[in-house]
Design a protein around this motif. Structure first.
Motif, PDB file in Angstrom:
ATOM      1  N   MET A 163     -13.175 106.826 -54.634  1.00  0.00           N
ATOM      2  CA  MET A 163     -13.071 105.758 -55.629  1.00  0.00           C
ATOM      3  C   MET A 163     -11.966 104.769 -55.268  1.00  0.00           C
ATOM      4  SD  MET A 163     -13.556 108.126 -59.050  1.00  0.00           S
ATOM      5  CE  MET A 163     -13.428 106.775 -60.205  1.00  0.00           C
ATOM      6  N   VAL A 164     -10.819 105.295 -54.815  1.00  0.00           N
ATOM      7  CA  VAL A 164      -9.698 104.412 -54.453  1.00  0.00           C
ATOM      8  C   VAL A 164     -10.062 103.557 -53.249  1.00  0.00           C
ATOM      9  CG1 VAL A 164      -7.317 104.356 -53.637  1.00  0.00           C
ATOM     10  CG2 VAL A 164      -7.965 105.941 -55.451  1.00  0.00           C
ATOM     11  N   ILE A 165     -10.702 104.173 -52.247  1.00  0.00           N
ATOM     12  CA  ILE A 165     -11.101 103.417 -51.051  1.00  0.00           C
ATOM     13  C   ILE A 165     -12.113 102.338 -51.414  1.00  0.00           C
ATOM     14  CG2 ILE A 165     -12.326 103.600 -48.853  1.00  0.00           C
ATOM     15  CD1 ILE A 165     -11.037 106.294 -48.423  1.00  0.00           C
ATOM     16  N   THR A 166     -13.051 102.650 -52.316  1.00  0.00           N
ATOM     17  CA  THR A 166     -14.069 101.673 -52.722  1.00  0.00           C
ATOM     18  C   THR A 166     -13.431 100.471 -53.411  1.00  0.00           C
ATOM     19  OG1 THR A 166     -15.684 103.457 -53.012  1.00  0.00           O
ATOM     20  CG2 THR A 166     -16.186 101.347 -54.041  1.00  0.00           C
ATOM     21  N   MET A 167     -12.502 100.722 -54.328  1.00  0.00           N
ATOM     22  CA  MET A 167     -11.851  99.603 -55.021  1.00  0.00           C
ATOM     23  C   MET A 167     -10.945  98.807 -54.083  1.00  0.00           C
ATOM     24  SD  MET A 167     -10.983 100.845 -58.891  1.00  0.00           S
ATOM     25  CE  MET A 167     -10.318 102.444 -58.466  1.00  0.00           C
ATOM     26  N   THR A 168     -10.294  99.476 -53.132  1.00  0.00           N
ATOM     27  CA  THR A 168      -9.478  98.760 -52.154  1.00  0.00           C
ATOM     28  C   THR A 168     -10.342  97.876 -51.266  1.00  0.00           C
ATOM     29  OG1 THR A 168      -7.904 100.602 -52.144  1.00  0.00           O
ATOM     30  CG2 THR A 168      -7.764  99.024 -50.336  1.00  0.00           C
ATOM     31  N   ALA A 169     -11.494  98.420 -50.831  1.00  0.00           N
ATOM     32  CA  ALA A 169     -12.422  97.611 -50.037  1.00  0.00           C
ATOM     33  C   ALA A 169     -12.956  96.433 -50.846  1.00  0.00           C
ATOM     34  CB  ALA A 169     -13.578  98.488 -49.542  1.00  0.00           C
ATOM     35  N   GLY A 170     -13.191  96.649 -52.145  1.00  0.00           N
ATOM     36  CA  GLY A 170     -13.625  95.540 -52.996  1.00  0.00           C
ATOM     37  C   GLY A 170     -12.574  94.454 -53.109  1.00  0.00           C
ATOM     38  N   THR A 171     -11.303  94.862 -53.205  1.00  0.00           N
ATOM     39  CA  THR A 171     -10.222  93.876 -53.248  1.00  0.00           C
ATOM     40  C   THR A 171     -10.142  93.084 -51.951  1.00  0.00           C
ATOM     41  OG1 THR A 171      -8.957  95.284 -54.743  1.00  0.00           O
ATOM     42  CG2 THR A 171      -7.741  93.583 -53.555  1.00  0.00           C
ATOM     43  N   CYS A 172     -10.291  93.767 -50.811  1.00  0.00           N
ATOM     44  CA  CYS A 172     -10.291  93.071 -49.517  1.00  0.00           C
ATOM     45  C   CYS A 172     -11.459  92.098 -49.421  1.00  0.00           C
ATOM     46  CB  CYS A 172     -10.358  94.084 -48.381  1.00  0.00           C
ATOM     47  SG  CYS A 172      -8.906  95.144 -48.246  1.00  0.00           S
ATOM     48  N   MET A 173     -12.615  92.485 -49.969  1.00  0.00           N
ATOM     49  CA  MET A 173     -13.771  91.589 -49.930  1.00  0.00           C
ATOM     50  C   MET A 173     -13.539  90.373 -50.819  1.00  0.00           C
ATOM     51  SD  MET A 173     -17.807  92.439 -50.571  1.00  0.00           S
ATOM     52  CE  MET A 173     -19.036  91.142 -50.308  1.00  0.00           C
ATOM     53  N   VAL A 174     -12.911  90.573 -51.984  1.00  0.00           N
ATOM     54  CA  VAL A 174     -12.591  89.441 -52.854  1.00  0.00           C
ATOM     55  C   VAL A 174     -11.633  88.485 -52.139  1.00  0.00           C
ATOM     56  CG1 VAL A 174     -11.410  88.781 -54.982  1.00  0.00           C
ATOM     57  CG2 VAL A 174     -13.024  90.676 -55.004  1.00  0.00           C
ATOM     58  N   MET A 175     -10.648  89.039 -51.444  1.00  0.00           N
ATOM     59  CA  MET A 175      -9.716  88.216 -50.687  1.00  0.00           C
ATOM     60  C   MET A 175     -10.446  87.438 -49.594  1.00  0.00           C
ATOM     61  SD  MET A 175      -6.147  89.483 -48.973  1.00  0.00           S
ATOM     62  CE  MET A 175      -6.980  90.841 -48.125  1.00  0.00           C
ATOM     63  N   TRP A 176     -11.407  88.096 -48.928  1.00  0.00           N
ATOM     64  CA  TRP A 176     -12.188  87.433 -47.883  1.00  0.00           C
ATOM     65  C   TRP A 176     -13.072  86.332 -48.467  1.00  0.00           C
ATOM     66  CZ3 TRP A 176     -17.642  88.410 -46.524  1.00  0.00           C
ATOM     67  CH2 TRP A 176     -18.024  87.755 -45.350  1.00  0.00           C
ATOM     68  N   LEU A 177     -13.679  86.583 -49.623  1.00  0.00           N
ATOM     69  CA  LEU A 177     -14.506  85.560 -50.265  1.00  0.00           C
ATOM     70  C   LEU A 177     -13.679  84.332 -50.636  1.00  0.00           C
ATOM     71  CD1 LEU A 177     -16.743  87.758 -52.633  1.00  0.00           C
ATOM     72  CD2 LEU A 177     -17.389  86.715 -50.451  1.00  0.00           C
ATOM     73  N   GLY A 178     -12.461  84.573 -51.137  1.00  0.00           N
ATOM     74  CA  GLY A 178     -11.600  83.444 -51.462  1.00  0.00           C
ATOM     75  C   GLY A 178     -11.226  82.634 -50.234  1.00  0.00           C
ATOM     76  N   GLU A 179     -10.960  83.305 -49.118  1.00  0.00           N
ATOM     77  CA  GLU A 179     -10.622  82.580 -47.885  1.00  0.00           C
ATOM     78  C   GLU A 179     -11.831  81.841 -47.332  1.00  0.00           C
ATOM     79  OE1 GLU A 179      -8.901  85.405 -45.272  1.00  0.00           O
ATOM     80  OE2 GLU A 179      -7.001  85.535 -46.394  1.00  0.00           O
ATOM     81  N   LEU A 180     -13.032  82.384 -47.538  1.00  0.00           N
ATOM     82  CA  LEU A 180     -14.241  81.668 -47.127  1.00  0.00           C
ATOM     83  C   LEU A 180     -14.386  80.358 -47.901  1.00  0.00           C
ATOM     84  CD1 LEU A 180     -17.013  84.421 -46.698  1.00  0.00           C
ATOM     85  CD2 LEU A 180     -15.939  83.030 -44.923  1.00  0.00           C
ATOM     86  N   ILE A 181     -14.122  80.396 -49.206  1.00  0.00           N
ATOM     87  CA  ILE A 181     -14.188  79.168 -50.002  1.00  0.00           C
ATOM     88  C   ILE A 181     -13.143  78.172 -49.511  1.00  0.00           C
ATOM     89  CG2 ILE A 181     -13.877  78.201 -52.313  1.00  0.00           C
ATOM     90  CD1 ILE A 181     -14.996  80.764 -53.455  1.00  0.00           C
ATOM     91  N   THR A 182     -11.954  78.662 -49.153  1.00  0.00           N
ATOM     92  CA  THR A 182     -10.901  77.761 -48.667  1.00  0.00           C
ATOM     93  C   THR A 182     -11.285  77.130 -47.340  1.00  0.00           C
ATOM     94  OG1 THR A 182      -9.225  79.118 -49.766  1.00  0.00           O
ATOM     95  CG2 THR A 182      -8.461  77.618 -48.057  1.00  0.00           C
ATOM     96  N   ASP A 183     -11.886  77.905 -46.424  1.00  0.00           N
ATOM     97  CA  ASP A 183     -12.192  77.404 -45.081  1.00  0.00           C
ATOM     98  C   ASP A 183     -13.490  76.611 -45.024  1.00  0.00           C
ATOM     99  OD1 ASP A 183      -9.907  78.646 -44.223  1.00  0.00           O
ATOM    100  OD2 ASP A 183     -10.933  80.482 -43.574  1.00  0.00           O
ATOM    101  N   ARG A 184     -14.548  77.131 -45.659  1.00  0.00           N
ATOM    102  CA  ARG A 184     -15.869  76.516 -45.521  1.00  0.00           C
ATOM    103  C   ARG A 184     -16.377  75.878 -46.806  1.00  0.00           C
ATOM    104  NH1 ARG A 184     -19.788  80.826 -42.882  1.00  0.00           N
ATOM    105  NH2 ARG A 184     -21.152  78.997 -43.071  1.00  0.00           N
ATOM    106  N   GLY A 185     -15.689  76.128 -47.912  1.00  0.00           N
ATOM    107  CA  GLY A 185     -16.104  75.543 -49.184  1.00  0.00           C
ATOM    108  C   GLY A 185     -15.273  74.323 -49.538  1.00  0.00           C
ATOM    109  N   ILE A 186     -15.037  74.146 -50.817  1.00  0.00           N
ATOM    110  CA  ILE A 186     -14.299  72.963 -51.281  1.00  0.00           C
ATOM    111  C   ILE A 186     -12.800  73.204 -51.308  1.00  0.00           C
ATOM    112  CG2 ILE A 186     -16.232  72.090 -52.638  1.00  0.00           C
ATOM    113  CD1 ILE A 186     -14.983  73.293 -55.103  1.00  0.00           C
ATOM    114  N   GLY A 187     -12.346  74.397 -50.864  1.00  0.00           N
ATOM    115  CA  GLY A 187     -10.918  74.677 -50.794  1.00  0.00           C
ATOM    116  C   GLY A 187     -10.403  75.378 -52.032  1.00  0.00           C
ATOM    117  N   ASN A 188      -9.132  75.840 -51.931  1.00  0.00           N
ATOM    118  CA  ASN A 188      -8.462  76.482 -53.061  1.00  0.00           C
ATOM    119  C   ASN A 188      -9.247  77.688 -53.556  1.00  0.00           C
ATOM    120  OD1 ASN A 188      -6.208  76.549 -54.654  1.00  0.00           O
ATOM    121  ND2 ASN A 188      -6.950  75.110 -56.167  1.00  0.00           N
TER     122      ASN A 188
END
Length: 437
Positions: A163-188
């Protein structure tokens, strides 16, 4: 603003960025509804129905996760781990000389600090995930729910680690999604995900106010909250845009046969220089005593006093401490984020000066004086905005984190204004003819 969005969708490359951002948002919202392994989903829904908006200590964190925390999904920790890591690194930059030197190195130093922020985010996600699993297993996540202790049926070590590993991986994915919006989306990207998380809780919270209302089948309370929300949005926009402009004059310099400088500009000092950070700090600090008391088994006097005065958001002691902490953290954050001496040194290096003020130390003292003067109304404004949920709690029986609360409205308006400015700047870049025409 609507015209600007229409022009943005008519611009091919900007339309691709907007559609890509919307696709990432859809992925993020889908992830907030996928439960992690080892959780009894029916028991979780039963406890959520029993709570009915009274989310207790975990209400603020649940709001930042878009309602995923109490549902214990793969994105349960949301963006809070990254926000906490960013704030910690920003505070440590003032204390640790190595981080301060990296900050001054420009883009390379910023990339290194971002890497440290990611590492700290993973560490915080592991810590917070472990705490969430332990809280769910003990039944303290939903106080008063009869099936709270059966949310996690399998309490083995292997399932806990999974359970802890799953939630940690989910947090890393959320961080990656945010960086994708910053790099390839409208930013921020991180701010946009935070915006979506808070906005996602608005419909259900507003409808809960309507169903709990008694005047005209709840429509009077519903309309009043909407009206108060619009007034608050206007007030927040007005104050967030307010700034004190310090005029700066640059002397002319002769380099070879060319003359440089001689221009006039200004230093914009915002009335709310600290943003929403003081409200988050004050809320988090006030949650600590109540959280300790909740997990304490003793029946001592300090636990009784905390449960009587520090848990309920409408108690005078809680209101007073909340307001004072917001004012204190506003001054504290401004003091560490804006360095008048550094600004004065940079101005002196490039031949700039404030009319009527000598360069160097007098300029730093003047900037510090002006900053302290405008921070007072900014901190009081933050305190008053943050107390609006308390007034709603008394007036309408709403929960402490009701839709147009101080923290949520500040983030919603702040991120909205920043996103609109970014779209407008990109539109201006594409419509600007330049010197090559």
């Amino acid at each position: 603003m609507l015209t600007g969005f229409a022009r943005a969708f008519r611009t091919p490359d900007l339309r691709k960025k907007l559609l890509f951002t919307l696709a990432i948002i859809v992925v993020y919202r889908v992830g907030t509804h996928i439960p992690i392994p080892g959780v009894d989903y029916k028991s979780v829904q039963t406890c959520i129905d029993v709570a009915k908006g009274n989310q207790g200590l975990f209400g603020l964190v649940n709001m930042f996760s878009g309602g995923a925390l109490l549902q214990i999904t793969i994105f349960a920790l949301g963006i809070m781990s990254y926000i906490t890591a960013s704030i910690i690194l920003q505070l440590l930059t003032v204390v640790i000389p190595r981080l301060e030197a990296l900050k001054k190195e420009g883009q390379a130093g910023t990339a290194k600090i971002t890497q440290y922020t990611r590492y700290l985010t993973v560490a915080l996600a592991i810590l917070q995930g472990t705490g969430l699993v332990a809280t769910a297993r003990s039944g303290a996540l939903f106080t008063g729910c009869p099936v709270a202790t059966s949310i996690v049926p399998d309490q083995s070590i292997f399932m806990t680690i999974t359970m802890v590993i799953t939630m940690t991986a989910g947090t890393c994915m959320v961080m990656w999604l945010g960086e994708l919006i910053t790099d390839r989306g409208i930013g921020n990207g991180m701010s946009i995900l935070m915006f979506i998380s808070i906005a996602a809780t608005f419909p259900s919270a507003l409808w809960a106010i309507k169903t709990q209302g008694s005047l005209a089948d709840g429509w009077i309370e519903f309309g009043t909250v909407i009206l108060v929300g619009l007034v608050m949005v206007g007030l927040v926009v007005f104050v967030e845009q307010a700034q004190r402009r310090i005029p700066v004059q640059y002397a002319k310099r002769m380099i070879g046969r060319r003359s440089y400088g001689g221009t006039s500009t200004y230093i914009p000092l915002k009335v709310n220089q600290a943003g929403v950070i003081p409200v988050i700090f004050a809320s988090s600090l006030l949650y600590i005593p109540a959280l300790i008391a909740q997990f304490s088994d003793s029946n001592s006097g300090w636990k009784t006093w905390i449960q009587a005065n520090m848990v309920k958001g409408d108690h005078p002691v809680y209101i007073t401490l909340y307001f004072l902490l917001i004012v204190f953290f506003a001054f504290f954050y401004v003091a560490i984020s804006f360095n008048p001496e550094e600004v004065a040194d940079n101005m002196k290096k490039y031949g700039g000066f404030i009319p009527g003020i000598r360069a160097g130390r007098p300029t730093a003292e003047y900037l510090s004086y002006v900053l302290n003067r405008i921070t007072w109304p900014g901190s009081l404004y933050l305190g008053l905005i943050a107390l609006v949920p308390t007034m709603a709690l008394v007036g309408f029986g709403a929960n402490q984190n009701f839709p147009f609360g101080g923290t949520s409205i500040l983030i919603i308006v702040g991120v909205g204004l920043e996103t609109v400015k970014q779209i407008e700047s990109q539109l201006q870049q594409r419509n600007y003819e330049g010197f090559l025409r």
